[in-house]
Design a protein around this motif. Structure first.
Motif, short mmCIF file in Angstrom:
data_model
loop_
_atom_site.label_atom_id
_atom_site.label_comp_id
_atom_site.label_asym_id
_atom_site.label_seq_id
_atom_site.Cartn_x
_atom_site.Cartn_y
_atom_site.Cartn_z
N ALA A 98 -1.82 4.76 -2.69
CA ALA A 98 -3.27 4.79 -2.91
C ALA A 98 -4.00 4.73 -1.57
N GLY A 99 -4.98 5.60 -1.39
CA GLY A 99 -5.76 5.62 -0.16
C GLY A 99 -5.11 6.34 0.98
N GLU A 100 -3.88 6.86 0.77
CA GLU A 100 -3.18 7.59 1.83
C GLU A 100 -3.22 9.08 1.55
N ARG A 148 -1.07 0.59 -4.65
CA ARG A 148 -0.55 0.30 -3.31
C ARG A 148 0.42 -0.88 -3.40
N GLU A 204 -5.98 -6.71 1.43
CA GLU A 204 -5.55 -5.80 0.35
C GLU A 204 -5.25 -6.59 -0.93
N GLU A 214 -7.00 -4.11 -3.84
CA GLU A 214 -6.55 -2.78 -3.41
C GLU A 214 -5.04 -2.65 -3.61
#
Length: 717
Positions: A343-345, A354, A373, A378
């Motif tokens: 996630a987010g990458e 994540r 995180e 997150e």
């Protein structure tokens, strides 16, 4: 008259009470009457001397064979030497400067002899033993316990021989009055059990073997009920707490993950996965133990549970006992998830989560990022050591805690974990162990948990061949072991060499036994000797975290041929290319630990090889343990053998409290029916009366049978 709660000194006198308290931690009438005989002897029946163990405090019934008095050469004084026999074997007894005993110790007399078993010039002996003779001259002085046909022999201590304990028991029984039986009358009638007072009299002063067996059965019930009531109350308390339901979500990460699995789940994984899914869907906290063979696929089951929780908008935490294992788990979860864990990458899937690693030794910058995180939510999955349950770590909404190898965490740590849910709720808890546990042990040690067992191995797991390398008898076999390691490495595979010690700590000597082999000593010897030319590295628990991680990653990538390590690799480490393992001083490890260790090989498509190197001789109990590991890879069967060879001991983790034993009569292997029945009855009673307000006798029985420290331990475990 006296009752079970009375102070002993009121009955047996201050001096004897003080000795019992100091030597055996016996302080009340109940303590004494729950100190049951270790065994029984029949008049005229002598003890088997061949069964004695070096170092134990033994009591034997034997016949005096000969007595000899002589002057000591090295120092002034006399030495009285006596040989006693059971008719087959002899035992030496020595008395220093006690020549006056010669008039008592007449050849041909029988008696009880008690003392610590030691060795002098490789011969077993009792030094200055205490004794009680059965002869006409002393008959009037002998207690009536020793005139009976069945003679109780008690676990004793220095200065408190069995006959002193027996005399104290007789004094107590002469004035004992049990007002009310703690066990409900309907239960006594249902199972045909005698009253508590009758059982206590029957186990200490049995009128015959039938009376003794009846007494033992009743007192086993007391032990089983006491422990199961604690667990039933614990289970009721846990179920009464609120938890956030995490039902299955259509079209979530879990479904996406299942579609990508490169293999089919075993029937066991599917069945247990459905049980866990149902548990997670309720508003009561799941408390489930998942046990399974090394490599049986527990991690996949746990990951699927964590994904169901993440799909519900909550977080999952996975606790590992070591930083090496935590880092390994984090890498493994990321690999299994692929873009679903990014996630987010760049390249992360649309509905990805994540995986964050959080350990105590991370650098400040790295740790701050992991904490952010975690607290922001997150990170859907947070992996770490006990650092995860410190007050400085906050979760956005912790829905599930997965504890790997539960027995390695302290009870306080596990209890703290259960309080980390949001809004006064408890997280669901899944505990895992790769140490298979016999059913009765699981019911007794994990009585408050639902238990699931993975016994089926995933398709594709390779077999592991195990062989004992007895270097004392066949020294050439060790050379062959190193050749086998070279052969495996020559095929492009890798190997583990396991040692009991690190090598930077003082070696503890046990008698004539040499110090255990150490990683920091063995690694250079192999590098310069039989494994010269291979790429070798060392790994142990006291290395800096970054160094440990670097070595493990190098081994995982195939940059190293041989890893010389301590048991830091025992659980969770997954290197499919590792096919061989040599365990040095294998006799220094337990059966379960050896089984865990060898589970690190054979994880790929090539069969594994495990060599157990030992200097112990054939015919010893230690070699029996190694032969057991050699004979089967069935962890459940091995756990049973382990329990038998260890004589069960105190299985409730009570060694942590340093107090008296809890299970004295109940056998976790032989009394499965009693344990199962007691568990069912305890659940029924607690369901009706959680605080046992109408069962005060049972509440008191818990205190009598399980000491206070252990009650607290069991409540937290």
């Amino acid at each position: 008259m006296t009752n079970l709660r009375a102070d002993l000194k009121l009955v047996v006198g201050a001096a004897t009470a003080k000795a019992l308290a100091k030597g055996l931690k016996i302080e009340t009438v109940s303590d004494l009457l729950r100190h049951y005989p270790r065994r029984y002897a029949e008049r005229g029946q002598l003890t088997d001397i061949a069964g004695l163990e070096l170092g134990e405090h033994a009591t034997v019934m034997a016949r005096i064979e000969r007595v000899n008095k002589r002057r000591m050469k090295a120092r002034s004084g006399t030495l009285l030497e006596m040989v006693i026999t059971d008719g087959k074997r002899r035992l030496q007894c020595t008395f220093f400067n006690q020549a006056w005993r010669e008039k008592d110790l007449v050849p041909g007399k029988n008696g009880l002899f008690a003392g610590k078993v030691t060795a002098f010039r490789d011969v077993l002996q009792l030094a200055n033993p205490e004794y009680e003779l059965f002869d006409a001259e002393r008959q009037a002085e002998a207690m009536d316990d020793f005139l009976a046909e069945i003679i109780p022999v008690y676990p004793a201590a220095q200065g408190i021989p069995t006959w002193v304990i027996a005399k104290s028991v007789r004094q107590v029984l002469d004035v004992l009055e049990v007002d009310e039986d703690p066990m409900p009358m309907e239960l006594l009638a249902q199972y045909g059990l005698p009253s508590l007072e009758s059982a206590l009299r029957g186990i200490h002063r049995p009128s015959g073997w039938d009376a003794l067996n009846s007494a033992r059965r009743r007192l086993k019930w007391d032990e089983a009920m006491a422990v199961q009531l604690i667990f039933a109350q614990r289970r009721h308390s846990l179920v009464s707490r609120p938890a956030k339901a995490c039902p299955h979500t259509e079209g979530g990460i879990l479904e996406a993950f299942d579609k990508r699995l490169p293999f089919a789940l075993t029937s066991g994984q599917q069945e247990i996965g459905e049980e866990i899914s149902r548990d997670l869907s309720t508003e009561h906290p799941m408390n489930r133990l998942l046990q399974g063979e090394v490599g049986s696929g527990k991690t996949v089951v746990a990951l699927r549970a964590m994904l169901q929780v993440v799909d519900s908008g909550r977080q999952a935490a996975m606790l590992a006992p070591t930083e090496v294992l935590a880092a390994q788990h984090a890498r493994s979860l990321r690999e299994m998830l692929g873009d679903l864990g990014q996630a987010g990458e760049l390249g992360g899937a649309e509905n990805a989560t994540r995986v964050t690693l959080l350990t105590g030794s991370m650098g400040a910058k790295e740790r701050k990022k992991a904490l952010l995180e975690t607290v922001s939510g997150e990170a859907g999955i947070v992996v770490g050591t006990h650092a995860l349950i410190q007050d400085t770590v906050s979760f956005a909404d912790l829905g599930l805690a997965v504890v790997d190898e539960q027995h390695r965490f302290g009870v306080e740590q596990r209890d703290a974990l259960r309080s980390r849910g949001a809004d006064e709720t408890s997280p669901h808890v899944l505990v895992m162990t790769a140490t298979p546990i016999p059913r009765t042990v699981a019911m007794t040690v994990y009585g408050d948990l639902e238990i699931s067992a993975l016994r089926e191995m995933p398709v594709g797991r390779s077999p592991i061949k195990t062989s004992v390398v007895p270097v004392a008898e066949r020294p050439a076999w060790l050379d062959r072991a190193w050749q086998r390691v070279r052969e495996e490495c020559g095929k492009g595979h890798q190997a583990y060499i396991v040692c009991p010690r690190i090598g930077d700590e003082p070696a503890s000597d046990k008698g004539d036994k040499r110090p255990a082999l150490a990683v920091l000593e063995v690694a250079p010897e192999l590098a310069e000797g039989p494994l010269k030319g291979l790429k070798i590295a060392a790994l142990h628990g006291r290395m800096p975290a970054d160094d440990k991680d670097a070595v493990m990653q190098a081994f995982s990538k195939g940059d190293l041929d041989v890893l010389v390590a301590t048991t830091v690799i025992e659980v969770g480490v997954n290197v499919p290319n590792a096919t061989a393992m040599v365990i040095m001083d294998a006799d220094r490890f337990g059966i379960s630990q050896l089984h865990q260790l060898r589970g690190r090989v054979g994880r790929g498509s090539v069969p594994g090889l495990c060599l157990l190197v030992t200097e112990t001789l054939d015919g010893t109990t230690t070699r029996e343990r190694l032969a057991a590991v050699e004979s089967t890879t069935d962890g459940f069967e091995l756990s049973r053998m382990d329990l038998e060879l260890r004589r069960e001991g105190d299985i409730l983790g009570a060694a942590q409290s340093g107090k008296k034993s809890t299970l004295k009569l109940l056998s976790l292997l032989q009394d499965e029916e009693v344990i199962a029945e007691a568990r069912a009855r305890a659940l029924e009673i607690v369901e009706k009366d959680p605080a046992l307000g109408n069962y005060l006798g049972l509440a008191h029985m818990i205190a009598d049978v399980v000491d206070e420290d252990r009650v607290e331990y069991l409540e937290k475990s």
